[in-house]
Write a protein that holds these residues in place. Structure first.
Motif, PDB file in Angstrom:
ATOM      1  N   SER A   1       9.422   7.344   7.788  1.00  0.00           N
ATOM      2  CA  SER A   1       8.628   7.677   6.231  1.00  0.00           C
ATOM      3  C   SER A   1       7.772   7.151   6.378  1.00  0.00           C
ATOM      4  O   SER A   1       7.149   6.786   5.639  1.00  0.00           O
ATOM      5  CB  SER A   1       9.977   6.461   5.556  1.00  0.00           C
ATOM      6  N   ARG A   2       6.559   7.448   7.499  1.00  0.00           N
ATOM      7  CA  ARG A   2       5.239   7.390   7.541  1.00  0.00           C
ATOM      8  C   ARG A   2       4.657   8.055   6.430  1.00  0.00           C
ATOM      9  O   ARG A   2       4.755   9.679   5.882  1.00  0.00           O
ATOM     10  CB  ARG A   2       4.200   7.092   8.453  1.00  0.00           C
ATOM     11  N   PRO A   3       3.069   7.629   4.933  1.00  0.00           N
ATOM     12  CA  PRO A   3       2.426   8.907   4.516  1.00  0.00           C
ATOM     13  C   PRO A   3       1.773   8.833   5.717  1.00  0.00           C
ATOM     14  O   PRO A   3       1.216   8.983   7.051  1.00  0.00           O
ATOM     15  CB  PRO A   3       1.921   7.960   4.002  1.00  0.00           C
TER      16      PRO A   3
ATOM     17  N   LEU B   1       2.610  -0.061  12.576  1.00  0.00           N
ATOM     18  CA  LEU B   1       2.142   0.858  13.906  1.00  0.00           C
ATOM     19  C   LEU B   1       2.669   1.391  15.098  1.00  0.00           C
ATOM     20  O   LEU B   1       3.017   2.537  15.253  1.00  0.00           O
ATOM     21  CB  LEU B   1       0.197   1.230  13.911  1.00  0.00           C
TER      22      LEU B   1
ATOM     23  N   PHE C   1      -3.960   7.168   7.513  1.00  0.00           N
ATOM     24  CA  PHE C   1      -2.266   6.728   7.868  1.00  0.00           C
ATOM     25  C   PHE C   1      -2.298   7.873   9.054  1.00  0.00           C
ATOM     26  O   PHE C   1      -1.676   7.235  10.758  1.00  0.00           O
ATOM     27  CB  PHE C   1      -1.295   7.151   6.995  1.00  0.00           C
TER      28      PHE C   1
ATOM     29  N   SER D   1      10.280   1.307   8.044  1.00  0.00           N
ATOM     30  CA  SER D   1       9.879   2.280   7.812  1.00  0.00           C
ATOM     31  C   SER D   1       8.673   2.426   6.313  1.00  0.00           C
ATOM     32  O   SER D   1       8.135   1.049   7.139  1.00  0.00           O
ATOM     33  CB  SER D   1      10.550   3.172   6.666  1.00  0.00           C
TER      34      SER D   1
ATOM     35  N   ALA E   1       4.065   1.994   6.517  1.00  0.00           N
ATOM     36  CA  ALA E   1       3.444   1.875   6.970  1.00  0.00           C
ATOM     37  C   ALA E   1       2.582   0.750   6.767  1.00  0.00           C
ATOM     38  O   ALA E   1       1.117   0.748   7.326  1.00  0.00           O
ATOM     39  CB  ALA E   1       2.113   3.580   6.640  1.00  0.00           C
ATOM     40  N   GLY E   2       2.547  -0.359   6.121  1.00  0.00           N
ATOM     41  CA  GLY E   2       2.590  -1.733   5.843  1.00  0.00           C
ATOM     42  C   GLY E   2       1.118  -1.615   4.908  1.00  0.00           C
ATOM     43  O   GLY E   2       1.142  -0.780   4.339  1.00  0.00           O
ATOM     44  N   GLU E   3       0.940  -3.169   4.824  1.00  0.00           N
ATOM     45  CA  GLU E   3      -0.110  -2.770   3.407  1.00  0.00           C
ATOM     46  C   GLU E   3      -1.160  -2.750   3.708  1.00  0.00           C
ATOM     47  O   GLU E   3      -2.091  -3.650   5.045  1.00  0.00           O
ATOM     48  CB  GLU E   3       0.121  -4.557   3.144  1.00  0.00           C
TER      49      GLU E   3
ATOM     50  N   LEU F   1       0.076  -3.813   9.473  1.00  0.00           N
ATOM     51  CA  LEU F   1      -0.209  -2.621   9.061  1.00  0.00           C
ATOM     52  C   LEU F   1      -0.073  -2.154  11.115  1.00  0.00           C
ATOM     53  O   LEU F   1       0.841  -1.229  11.108  1.00  0.00           O
ATOM     54  CB  LEU F   1      -1.685  -1.943   9.561  1.00  0.00           C
TER      55      LEU F   1
END
Lengths: 517, 313
Positions: B261-263, B180, B97, B165, B167-169, B176
């Motif tokens: 809130s992204r990993p 992004l 990520f 918030s 990061a998608g699948e 994604l």
């Protein structure tokens, strides 16, 4: 390279690198997660503040670990939704406590299946779970909670007996019904070894399905659950860190249910027309330790003066935006043993008189606190409150780990913190018993050891309550700690979420929740 | 060239080792007890001893250091105090990520910064130059968390075009990318501002050279002069700054990760420092150091690719 270089197709020079980069970006994210199966049935998305760190009951640490563990695992008993003192059967269908309060005998539920094919639940699992936490080699943070346990015996597959070294009436609520009391499967723990923390096996209403690191944890309904697992087919705990983003997530539908802690965001969420909310009294108490080992704080008149100087209502109204009540005790009102008696009101004149009587002029206190929740904001108001009566205060804000170390190092005069416990013994013993000095008894208070010890072993609830009332009156006189406020938190939800309730320990009644289509 | 690469790799080893030692010592000197952080309200003497023993903190410092070195040499970065999972696994979960965000931000900064700087240089002293450099100054001065919040308000809340918030699948590249865009723009705009300023200076210097005067005298258009002559020769300082920017992005996306809130590695590093998770801190910093050393080597090699006058024996 020649200034006149070879001719190239400009389009391919632009497109090819772009496509390569696109593939690279997508590929960098391919970390081997399994594709989500198409959902069948109702799904709920719950917001949590951080990733689950550990799903092994011996090591659960955070609120998120706890919220998830409580739906994956079961204990012998459990707290009724919304209560921290009433318990109901879970893996144990009935129990007896010996008259001397030292022996707990549980009759266990039959036919309970462990998730993911790990067999049937028996008394051996209970014995293993407790002894594992008691074993020093496990390194569990809950080892001290079982310090009073002498031994655990099984009587066949469906009865277990726990022998205590001394009576401990809080044993059911604060140990067996709470975090330390979750039961694990011995085979799963020993087979999986270190991998167990990421792949828990319980007997609870939901099965851990998968974790997308840093994003969400997905649970599926346990088809073999012995109780009512409710209507939800799948529950996702979605990580959304800051409260403002949680509010946005609720509005956009990225989350359906969220616990909100920040009072400012609580007020905003409560004003949203398209969201519903419930206000819940938390089990947290904000409080100030006063270092009794230092002058002038060793003088009880000075401590009482501080209590008169403290404007708890102003803190509740302005710092907490009305989402708190003034505190009269370090015990939270939800806790067994709480007394509503209060001896103090905001009275700066009385405070000044007491300080004069004690011969204190121009005193200065160093307050230590951590940079979390509302502590720094509260410290600013407290400083003004004390300044108004002639006590200057320096505010020293530390990050959490450093604050704990500093408080343990006794450099503070005052230390502002928040505590959340579910039984009076969990407040009084660690915070005010002389054996807990210098930490967590950062006040160095030693005057009620006998009462605390007596209440700890009082088997009769009325006698126990009476002892805690006496402790409370003594604390009102001696003021080793200044209670500040009891905060509330808000559970916010989208309109399609029906039946949601949250307990003060931030656990969810998933069995009662449904999604209106 | 291969001898040069080998020499650089060999000198990287003591660099990484030295940095690892300094990190180890500093981490253990930071005040704050990781056992207390884990115990919190469950503090008792029994629990304290049990947890301290499990974490290996009852061993002397030198023994822990030697164990750390020995494990690191075998590629084992230890076990996180908090999660009990291998540190390498925690990093591997999060690194994609951070890399996504760093690469995307890097591309945004180049895509905006290079043309902006070039245009500014070509139109020196005129409106385009003033506007470009004013924009660059604004970009450098704008805090990323503020910009991120503004973008969320506009594109997620009011327009509802992009998610706020997550990061998608993994199995959905479109998802994604959608998750992004806003974080990458937030991160990239600051880098773009710096790139624009450096590119402008470098291009202006190149445009003042004799070979450019010659190219103009030959009748080549300004665009051709810029693309085939000036830019290529202006690339050395640009490549240097780009390399530094990439290193900054890999280590500096924490605020953006929190806002969106992204990993990512940044977030778990902040958590690890807050909770004194020594193995986690060490592991992440070791990865950063290794990446920065690698980036520096790549940047040095790129000089040779960009400027044929540069050779490595």
């Amino acid at each position: 390279m020649s200034p006149c270089g070879p001719a190239r197709n400009p389009a391919s020079r632009r497109i090819v690198p772009f496509v390569v980069m696109l593939a690279l970006l997508a590929g960098l994210g391919a970390a081997g997660a399994r594709a989500a199966a198409a959902p069948a049935g109702q799904e709920l998305m719950i917001r949590v503040v951080r990733d689950v760190l550990n799903m092994d009951p011996a090591h659960i640490t955070t609120t998120e670990d706890h919220s998830l563990a409580f739906v994956v695992y079961s204990g012998l008993v459990k707290l009724k939704t919304g209560s921290i003192s009433e318990i109901e059967p879970d893996l144990a269908i009935r129990w007896e406590i010996s008259p001397d309060g030292r022996v707990y005998t549980f009759q266990l539920r039959r036919g309970v299946k462990w998730q993911k094919g790990y067999g049937t639940f028996t008394a051996a699992d209970v014995k293993y779970s407790i002894e594992r936490i008691m074993d020093r080699r496990t390194g569990s943070r809950f080892r001290g909670d079982y310090a009073l346990v002498d031994r655990v015996e099984t009587d066949g597959d469906y009865a277990v007996r726990i022998h205590l070294r001394q009576p401990f009436p809080a044993f059911l609520t604060s140990v067996l019904a709470y975090r330390p009391g979750l039961i694990v499967n011995q085979r799963a723990v020993t087979e999986k070894g270190e991998a167990y923390v990421s792949d828990p096996i319980g007997t609870g209403p939901f099965v851990f399905e998968r974790r997308v690191p840093g994003q969400r944890m997905v649970l599926a309904r346990n088809p073999d659950y012995y109780g009512n697992a409710g209507r939800l087919a799948r529950v996702t705990f979605k990580i959304i860190m800051p409260d403002p983003l949680a509010e946005i997530a609720l509005r956009t539908g990225e989350a359906q249910l969220a616990y909100i802690d920040d009072p400012e965001i609580q007020r905003r969420v409560m004003r949203q027309q398209n969201l519903r909310h419930e206000i819940i009294d938390s089990i947290r108490t904000y409080m100030i330790y006063v270092h009794l080992g230092k002058k002038p704080w060793s003088d009880v008149r000075v401590r009482q003066a501080l209590m008169y100087a403290l404007d708890r209502q102003a803190i509740a109204t302005h710092v907490m935006r009305g989402m708190a009540k003034p505190a009269n005790s370090i015990l939270n009102p939800n806790v067994f043993g709480y007394s509503a008696e209060d001896a103090y009101r905001h009275d700066p004149q009385r405070a000044r008189a007491l300080l004069a009587e004690a011969g204190v002029r121009g005193a200065r206190a160093e307050l230590y606190t951590a940079n979390i929740i509302k502590l720094p904001d509260m410290a600013a108001v407290i400083k003004e409150n004390f300044k108004a009566v002639g006590v200057e205060m320096g505010i020293n804000i530390f990050e959490f780990a450093l604050w704990m170390q500093q408080t343990r190092g006794e450099r503070h005069d005052l230390s502002l913190t928040a505590n959340a416990r579910i039984d009076a013994d969990q407040y009084y013993f660690p915070l005010l018993h002389s054996s807990a000095r210098p930490y967590p008894n950062a006040s160095h208070y030693m005057a009620i050891d006998r009462e605390i010890e007596a209440a700890r072993v009082a088997v009769n609830p009325a006698a126990r309550r009476d002892l805690y009332a006496r402790i409370h009156r003594k604390l009102l006189e001696d003021v080793p700690m200044l209670p500040v406020v009891y905060p509330r938190f808000v559970m916010a939800m989208r309109p399609e979420v029906q039946g949601a309730k949250m307990g003060p320990t931030i656990t969810y009644n998933l069995a009662d929740i449904s999604i209106k289509q | 060239m291969s001898v040069y690469v080998l020499r650089r790799l060999l000198t990287a080893v003591p660099t990484v080792l030295g940095a690892a030692t300094i990190i180890f010592l500093i981490i253990h000197l930071i005040p704050g007890d990781p056992v207390l952080v884990i115990l919190q309200e469950h503090f008792s003497r029994e629990s304290y001893d049990a947890v301290k023993g499990r974490l290996g903190l009852d061993r002397p410092l030198y023994a822990r250091y030697l164990a750390f070195l020995g494990n690191a040499a075998r590629g084992n970065l230890g076990q996180s105090f908090r999660t009990k999972r291998p540190v390498a696994e925690n990093i591997a979960d999060m690194f994609p990520f951070t890399a996504q965000l760093a690469v995307a931000g890097f591309l945004v900064s180049l895509a905006i910064g290079l043309p902006m700087g070039a245009v500014a240089a070509l139109h020196r002293g005129r409106l385009a130059d003033v506007a470009a450099m004013g924009g660059a100054l604004l970009g450098v001065c704008t805090p990323s968390f503020w910009l991120g919040v503004l973008l969320i308000l506009l594109f997620s809340v009011h327009l509802a075009w992009l998610p706020a918030s997550g990061a998608g699948e993994f199995n959905d590249p479109a998802s994604l990318l959608r998750h992004l865009i806003l974080p990458a723009v937030t991160v990239g705009l600051q880098g773009a501002a710096l790139q624009a300023r450096i590119t402008r200076s470098a291009v202006l210097e190149a445009l003042g050279q004799d070979y450019v005067r010659t190219a103009r005298a030959k009748g080549l258009s300004p665009g051709v002069v810029l693309r085939r002559h000036a830019l290529r020769n202006a690339l050395i300082p640009v490549v240097t700054v780009a390399g530094m920017d990439m290193a900054r992005l890999l280590g500096g996306t924490t605020v953006v990760e929190i806002v969106f809130s992204r990993p990512g590695i940044g977030k778990i590093l902040v958590d690890a420092i807050t909770t004194r998770d020594y193995p986690q801190i060490q592991g992440i910093l070791m990865v950063y150091i290794t990446l920065i050393v690698a980036i520096n080597i790549v940047v040095d090699l790129l000089y040779a690719a960009v400027d044929p006058r540069v050779t490595y024996a």
